[in-house]
Motif scaffolding. Sequence first.
Motif, mmCIF file in Angstrom:
data_model
loop_
_atom_site.group_PDB
_atom_site.id
_atom_site.type_symbol
_atom_site.label_atom_id
_atom_site.label_comp_id
_atom_site.label_asym_id
_atom_site.label_seq_id
_atom_site.Cartn_x
_atom_site.Cartn_y
_atom_site.Cartn_z
ATOM 1 N N SER A 177 45.611 36.132 28.143
ATOM 2 C CA SER A 177 45.175 37.285 27.355
ATOM 3 C C SER A 177 46.224 38.381 27.422
ATOM 4 O O SER A 177 47.214 38.287 28.164
ATOM 5 N N ARG A 178 46.020 39.427 26.662
ATOM 6 C CA ARG A 178 46.879 40.607 26.757
ATOM 7 C C ARG A 178 46.558 41.334 28.057
ATOM 8 O O ARG A 178 45.392 41.438 28.451
ATOM 9 N N ALA A 179 47.563 41.832 28.726
ATOM 10 C CA ALA A 179 47.370 42.483 30.022
ATOM 11 C C ALA A 179 46.384 43.647 29.926
ATOM 12 O O ALA A 179 45.575 43.864 30.838
ATOM 13 N N GLU A 180 46.405 44.365 28.825
ATOM 14 C CA GLU A 180 45.540 45.548 28.691
ATOM 15 C C GLU A 180 44.060 45.198 28.553
ATOM 16 O O GLU A 180 43.190 46.069 28.709
ATOM 17 N N ASP A 181 43.748 43.934 28.279
ATOM 18 C CA ASP A 181 42.344 43.540 28.118
ATOM 19 C C ASP A 181 41.652 43.283 29.455
ATOM 20 O O ASP A 181 40.425 43.080 29.488
#
Length: 231
Positions: free
Chosen positions: A137-141
Amino acid sequence: MVWRSRREVTVLELDGMTVSRLSRRSLLATAAAAPLAPALARAQSLQHVDLLIDWKPAPTYAGFFIARETGAFERRGLDVRIVEGRGASVAAEMVGVGKEYWISSSSAAATAIGRSKGLPIRSLAVYYRRTPTVLYSRAEDRIDAPRDLVGKRVGLVPGSVTVDEFRALLAANRIDRSKIKEVAVEWDSKALLDGKVDALIDYEEIAPAELIAEGRKIAGAALRRLRRAHL
């Protein structure tokens, strides 16, 4: 690596016309006789083998291509043609049917599922001690553990054995599948990058590695933790 389980296996030659026989015992004996292989290869014609890989050429199959390019197969008396596949489940089924291929790469899950359906296949060798399948996933999620998937959108490729692996992951962690939105996607990262899903599934060394190499912030912690939690 999966192959058809029977005393003799049929190998189709490149011309599509001639057929030769190669027993399992002779194949293993050839591999075991590495020190004598160069002399044997010179003394007799090479045995042709169509090796079906279960997907498109990728780092996953690097060993096969390196062995072919460096002459490792030839030194063991084998003329190997590597054929691109259409998925682990398809590869397992094609080997089980035995009409065109008798040996292929495949995931452990696809092999086990194939055997449960009565396909006469078995594992010949293992080149991954642990499955490389990961959710990324995207790190910010902030998806760092299986429980973080609740309320998220997960992209799944219809017909892929990774769908079965994903559902096994949920079952192993007692996560209600109805609390996660499953979205049909293609085999690429576009849906994640476009924000249409919160997580995707792939082999760690393919899409996730490519995105990290491009400088994108992918949740590395999620990769490791989710893989350890995998069945």
